[in-house]
Every structure is written in structure tokens, then in C-alpha cells.
Design a protein around this motif. Structure first.
Motif, PDB file in Angstrom:
ATOM      1  N   GLY A  60      27.275   1.464 -18.588  1.00  0.00           N
ATOM      2  CA  GLY A  60      27.424   2.357 -19.723  1.00  0.00           C
ATOM      3  C   GLY A  60      26.207   3.180 -20.077  1.00  0.00           C
ATOM      4  N   THR A  61      25.112   3.042 -19.317  1.00  0.00           N
ATOM      5  CA  THR A  61      23.900   3.801 -19.611  1.00  0.00           C
ATOM      6  C   THR A  61      23.441   4.547 -18.360  1.00  0.00           C
ATOM      7  OG1 THR A  61      22.442   1.930 -19.072  1.00  0.00           O
ATOM      8  CG2 THR A  61      23.191   2.126 -21.359  1.00  0.00           C
ATOM      9  N   PHE A  62      22.467   5.437 -18.570  1.00  0.00           N
ATOM     10  CA  PHE A  62      21.906   6.211 -17.464  1.00  0.00           C
ATOM     11  C   PHE A  62      21.238   5.274 -16.462  1.00  0.00           C
ATOM     12  CE2 PHE A  62      18.346   8.942 -15.806  1.00  0.00           C
ATOM     13  CZ  PHE A  62      19.155   9.724 -14.993  1.00  0.00           C
ATOM     14  N   GLY A  63      21.572   5.432 -15.187  1.00  0.00           N
ATOM     15  CA  GLY A  63      21.141   4.476 -14.184  1.00  0.00           C
ATOM     16  C   GLY A  63      19.667   4.474 -13.879  1.00  0.00           C
ATOM     17  N   PHE A  64      18.970   5.579 -14.209  1.00  0.00           N
ATOM     18  CA  PHE A  64      17.562   5.670 -13.833  1.00  0.00           C
ATOM     19  C   PHE A  64      16.624   5.506 -15.029  1.00  0.00           C
ATOM     20  CE2 PHE A  64      19.665   7.727 -10.279  1.00  0.00           C
ATOM     21  CZ  PHE A  64      18.988   7.184  -9.208  1.00  0.00           C
ATOM     22  N   TRP A  65      17.140   4.916 -16.098  1.00  0.00           N
ATOM     23  CA  TRP A  65      16.247   4.632 -17.213  1.00  0.00           C
ATOM     24  C   TRP A  65      16.656   3.343 -17.892  1.00  0.00           C
ATOM     25  CZ3 TRP A  65      11.613   5.931 -17.491  1.00  0.00           C
ATOM     26  CH2 TRP A  65      10.867   5.780 -18.660  1.00  0.00           C
ATOM     27  N   PHE A  66      15.681   2.737 -18.599  1.00  0.00           N
ATOM     28  CA  PHE A  66      15.893   1.432 -19.214  1.00  0.00           C
ATOM     29  C   PHE A  66      16.758   1.545 -20.469  1.00  0.00           C
ATOM     30  CE2 PHE A  66      11.893   1.417 -16.912  1.00  0.00           C
ATOM     31  CZ  PHE A  66      11.975   0.266 -16.163  1.00  0.00           C
ATOM     32  N   ALA A  67      17.455   0.455 -20.759  1.00  0.00           N
ATOM     33  CA  ALA A  67      18.266   0.377 -21.974  1.00  0.00           C
ATOM     34  C   ALA A  67      18.281  -1.074 -22.439  1.00  0.00           C
ATOM     35  CB  ALA A  67      19.691   0.869 -21.706  1.00  0.00           C
ATOM     36  N   ASN A  68      17.594  -1.336 -23.551  1.00  0.00           N
ATOM     37  CA  ASN A  68      17.513  -2.686 -24.104  1.00  0.00           C
ATOM     38  C   ASN A  68      17.107  -3.703 -23.032  1.00  0.00           C
ATOM     39  OD1 ASN A  68      17.715  -4.701 -26.083  1.00  0.00           O
ATOM     40  ND2 ASN A  68      19.896  -5.072 -25.639  1.00  0.00           N
ATOM     41  N   PRO A  69      15.952  -3.492 -22.406  1.00  0.00           N
ATOM     42  CA  PRO A  69      15.584  -4.350 -21.273  1.00  0.00           C
ATOM     43  C   PRO A  69      15.199  -5.768 -21.690  1.00  0.00           C
ATOM     44  CG  PRO A  69      13.784  -2.848 -21.790  1.00  0.00           C
ATOM     45  CD  PRO A  69      14.941  -2.457 -22.676  1.00  0.00           C
ATOM     46  N   HIS A  70      15.763  -6.736 -21.011  1.00  0.00           N
ATOM     47  CA  HIS A  70      15.381  -8.149 -21.140  1.00  0.00           C
ATOM     48  C   HIS A  70      15.342  -8.768 -19.739  1.00  0.00           C
ATOM     49  CE1 HIS A  70      16.863  -7.304 -25.251  1.00  0.00           C
ATOM     50  NE2 HIS A  70      15.939  -8.186 -25.613  1.00  0.00           N
ATOM     51  N   ASP A 124      22.052  -5.726 -18.916  1.00  0.00           N
ATOM     52  CA  ASP A 124      23.212  -6.587 -18.810  1.00  0.00           C
ATOM     53  C   ASP A 124      24.364  -5.797 -18.197  1.00  0.00           C
ATOM     54  OD1 ASP A 124      24.200  -4.932 -20.807  1.00  0.00           O
ATOM     55  OD2 ASP A 124      23.891  -6.390 -22.410  1.00  0.00           O
ATOM     56  N   THR A 125      25.513  -6.434 -18.029  1.00  0.00           N
ATOM     57  CA  THR A 125      26.620  -5.785 -17.332  1.00  0.00           C
ATOM     58  C   THR A 125      27.110  -4.554 -18.064  1.00  0.00           C
ATOM     59  OG1 THR A 125      27.300  -7.923 -16.410  1.00  0.00           O
ATOM     60  CG2 THR A 125      28.928  -6.143 -16.387  1.00  0.00           C
ATOM     61  N   GLY A 126      27.165  -4.608 -19.406  1.00  0.00           N
ATOM     62  CA  GLY A 126      27.619  -3.454 -20.169  1.00  0.00           C
ATOM     63  C   GLY A 126      26.707  -2.258 -20.012  1.00  0.00           C
ATOM     64  N   ASP A 127      25.400  -2.484 -20.122  1.00  0.00           N
ATOM     65  CA  ASP A 127      24.440  -1.392 -19.960  1.00  0.00           C
ATOM     66  C   ASP A 127      24.382  -0.904 -18.514  1.00  0.00           C
ATOM     67  OD1 ASP A 127      23.738  -1.405 -22.637  1.00  0.00           O
ATOM     68  OD2 ASP A 127      22.116  -2.860 -22.347  1.00  0.00           O
ATOM     69  N   LEU A 128      24.689  -1.789 -17.566  1.00  0.00           N
ATOM     70  CA  LEU A 128      24.657  -1.411 -16.162  1.00  0.00           C
ATOM     71  C   LEU A 128      25.654  -0.289 -15.879  1.00  0.00           C
ATOM     72  CD1 LEU A 128      23.351  -2.195 -13.419  1.00  0.00           C
ATOM     73  CD2 LEU A 128      25.263  -3.763 -13.080  1.00  0.00           C
ATOM     74  N   TYR A 161      13.495   1.858  -7.183  1.00  0.00           N
ATOM     75  CA  TYR A 161      13.331   2.124  -8.605  1.00  0.00           C
ATOM     76  C   TYR A 161      14.628   1.847  -9.351  1.00  0.00           C
ATOM     77  CZ  TYR A 161      12.865   4.780 -12.934  1.00  0.00           C
ATOM     78  OH  TYR A 161      12.869   5.147 -14.254  1.00  0.00           O
ATOM     79  N   TRP A 162      15.759   2.328  -8.804  1.00  0.00           N
ATOM     80  CA  TRP A 162      17.042   2.080  -9.459  1.00  0.00           C
ATOM     81  C   TRP A 162      17.316   0.589  -9.568  1.00  0.00           C
ATOM     82  CZ3 TRP A 162      21.393  -0.590  -8.108  1.00  0.00           C
ATOM     83  CH2 TRP A 162      22.519  -0.391  -8.918  1.00  0.00           C
ATOM     84  N   LEU A 163      17.024  -0.168  -8.513  1.00  0.00           N
ATOM     85  CA  LEU A 163      17.255  -1.607  -8.526  1.00  0.00           C
ATOM     86  C   LEU A 163      16.383  -2.291  -9.569  1.00  0.00           C
ATOM     87  CD1 LEU A 163      18.865  -3.810  -7.032  1.00  0.00           C
ATOM     88  CD2 LEU A 163      16.910  -4.069  -5.493  1.00  0.00           C
ATOM     89  N   THR A 164      15.124  -1.840  -9.690  1.00  0.00           N
ATOM     90  CA  THR A 164      14.219  -2.414 -10.684  1.00  0.00           C
ATOM     91  C   THR A 164      14.731  -2.158 -12.095  1.00  0.00           C
ATOM     92  OG1 THR A 164      12.346  -2.064  -9.181  1.00  0.00           O
ATOM     93  CG2 THR A 164      11.836  -2.451 -11.505  1.00  0.00           C
ATOM     94  N   VAL A 165      15.161  -0.929 -12.367  1.00  0.00           N
ATOM     95  CA  VAL A 165      15.685  -0.594 -13.690  1.00  0.00           C
ATOM     96  C   VAL A 165      16.968  -1.361 -13.973  1.00  0.00           C
ATOM     97  CG1 VAL A 165      16.671   1.271 -15.084  1.00  0.00           C
ATOM     98  CG2 VAL A 165      14.606   1.685 -13.736  1.00  0.00           C
ATOM     99  N   SER A 166      17.863  -1.418 -13.015  1.00  0.00           N
ATOM    100  CA  SER A 166      19.164  -2.062 -13.226  1.00  0.00           C
ATOM    101  C   SER A 166      19.025  -3.561 -13.431  1.00  0.00           C
ATOM    102  CB  SER A 166      20.078  -1.782 -12.035  1.00  0.00           C
ATOM    103  OG  SER A 166      20.310  -0.396 -11.889  1.00  0.00           O
ATOM    104  N   ALA A 167      17.984  -4.179 -12.846  1.00  0.00           N
ATOM    105  CA  ALA A 167      17.791  -5.617 -13.009  1.00  0.00           C
ATOM    106  C   ALA A 167      17.405  -5.989 -14.439  1.00  0.00           C
ATOM    107  CB  ALA A 167      16.722  -6.111 -12.034  1.00  0.00           C
ATOM    108  N   THR A 168      17.035  -4.992 -15.267  1.00  0.00           N
ATOM    109  CA  THR A 168      16.661  -5.271 -16.661  1.00  0.00           C
ATOM    110  C   THR A 168      17.833  -5.098 -17.620  1.00  0.00           C
ATOM    111  OG1 THR A 168      16.012  -2.977 -17.141  1.00  0.00           O
ATOM    112  CG2 THR A 168      14.357  -4.423 -16.139  1.00  0.00           C
TER     113      THR A 168
END
Length: 282
Positions: free
Chosen positions: A44-54, A38-42, A29-36
């Protein structure tokens, strides 16, 4: 009617299975979320939730970086794992069948040597293999990874045990009386009866080769020959100078899991079929 186990036993079993499920699924799950991200959000944001996913854009960047080197690594991994696992499965089936159904001098000694091979870690053999392949001029080639991958002591052991139980001697004798040669018997009768074991050997060997890191590290120095695991470690090593490689490494790791998931889903039905057939045999 069969009596159900006590409630407390069922609760304990379900709790343990739930904990095991969480343990194995949380990293995915963490890998799936982190793959969405960019490096800054990787970072600078909570690891187990999405942030500006592309995810499509980021995964496209992974596939096109450095002239598509990741695609080359993916194809290399498919070659090493696919061809190596298939060859190892056929070799294990032939060796296991021969050890189970043919009586010859030294059979048990050979089997004991194979069992000893199960206990030897692959890392202990990597350096001797490199020296051997260097002597014959095969180091830093596809063969340097493929040839060691076709040997599976565990596969031989499993195939011998399964052939002893699943291939009846009476069926082999009937085929010989009908005029079938040993090669035809092995190809048309034995391989079909052993299919559940062969699927297991193929899957185990495929995953082992796919995740193998140390052997390619020792054998290869050309990045165009790298499998995915070795290539991703190389990206991670350069990430301090090129921060976008952090995101590419995570995205590459996510895509490297997909073939294993697909393979598991496809081969599952062969396990179920083999178990169902075994349940009705007398």
C-alpha cells in the motif's frame, strides 16, 4: 607518461558503469526498504521509500515464525554452501594441478570431458542424480545436496589454467630434491601459489550452491532439510492463505543476501593480495 584516453571515451565508460551500478543496486535498495515494512505497507505504499519502519521487529518475526524454521534453513544453506564450496575448491585444486603439471596417458581427453561438463546445465542433471541417489538410499538427505555440490568443472578448468602459469616447474623440482613428497608439495607450496584462483573458485561455488534452487527442489521433501531459497518459495506459495508470509518472504530474502555480502568483503583482500604479488613476479 601514459596518455589518458579521450574525454568522450571516459564519459562513455563512466556512464555505462553508472548504469550498471544502478541496475545492480536498485533491487538491493528495494529489498532493504521493503524489509522494514509490514504486509499492508508492502503493497500500500511507495516501494522505494520507507513507511513506518520497524525492521528489528519484522526481522525478529521472520526468525521466530514456525518455531524458527528460517534459522534452520539458514544453517542448512551455510552447511550446503560452505562445506560444498570448500570441498569443491580442494578437489578442483588437486585436479587442476594434476592436469597442469603431470604428464599421463589420456590427460587431454579427461580435460576435454571436464570442459564438456561446463557446458551441461545443472537442471539437466538433477533428475538423473535424483534417480541415482534414490537407488542408494540417499535421496531426501543432506548428502543429496552436498555430494553434487563438490563437483565444479569450471573450478577444475580455472585451476589448471592458473597452475600452469603460477606454479613454476623449477620450484616443484627443488622441493622434490629437498625430499618433499607430492602431498606435502601440494599442501604447502601449490595451494599457497594458487590462492587467488582458489578464492575465486570458492566464491563462485559458494554463490552457486547458495542460490541453487532446482537441485534441492528435486532431492528434498523434508522442510527441515530445505535451504533458504527453497524455503522462501514455499512461504510465498502459502502467502495467499497467510498474508504475513509476504513480509516474511521479503525479510527472509533480505537476510539471505547478507552472508554473500560479508563473504565478498572478506575475500576481496585475497584477490588484491594475489594481484599485487603477481605484479612484481618476474
Amino acid at each position: 607518461m601514459s596518455q589518458q584516453p579521450p574525454l568522450r571515451h571516459r564519459v562513455i565508460t563512466l556512464s555505462l558503469l553508472s548504469v550498471a551500478t544502478i541496475y545492480f543496486l536498485v533491487p538491493v535498495y528495494w529489498l532493504t526498504v521493503s524489509a522494514t515494512k509490514d504486509t499492508g505497507d508492502l503493497f500500500g505504499t511507495f516501494g522505494f521509500w520507507f513507511a513506518n519502519p520497524h525492521p528489528v521487529d519484522y526481522l525478529h518475526d521472520v526468525l521466530t515464525y514456525d518455531d524458527g524454521i528460517y534459522v534452520t534453513w539458514m544453517l542448512n544453506s551455510l552447511l550446503y554452501a560452505g562445506v560444498g564450496a570448500l570441498a569443491a575448491t580442494l578437489l578442483s585444486a588437486a585436479a587442476g594441478y594434476a592436469l597442469a603439471k603431470f604428464v599421463f596417458r589420456g590427460r587431454e581427453a579427461i580435460f576435454n570431458v571436464i570442459l564438456a561438463g561446463v557446458l551441461i546445465p545443472g537442471t539437466a542433471l538433477a533428475l538423473p542424480l535424483y534417480l541415482l541417489f534414490s537407488e542408494v538410499g540417499l535421496a531426501n538427505t543432506y548428502w543429496a545436496v552436498l555430494v553434487p555440490s563438490v563437483v565444479s568443472p569450471f573450478g577444475v578448468y580455472l585451476c589448471r589454467i592458473y597452475a600452469s602459469a603460477a606454479v613454476p616447474d623449477s620450484l616443484l623440482e627443488a622441493a622434490r630434491i629437498d625430499g618433499a613428497g607430492e602431498t606435502r608439495i601440494f599442501g604447502t607450496v601449490v595451494l599457497r601459489l594458487m590462492s587467488p584462483a582458489l578464492v575465486t573458485v570458492f566464491l563462485f561455488q559458494f554463490v552457486h550452491i547458495w542460490n541453487n534452487f532446482f537441485l534441492p527442489l528435486v532431492m528434498l521433501n523434508d522442510s527441515d532439510l530445505y535451504p533458504i531459497q527453497l524455503g522462501l518459495v514455499g512461504w510465498q506459495g502459502y502467502a495467499d492463505r497467510a498474508p504475513e508470509l509476504y513480509q516474511y518472504t521479503v525479510g527472509g530474502a533480505f537476510m539471505s543476501v547478507i552472508p554473500l555480502m560479508v563473504l565478498m568483503g572478506v575475500l576481496q583482500r585475497y584477490w588484491r593480495t594475489g594481484l599485487a604479488e603477481g605484479s612484481v613476479k618476474t
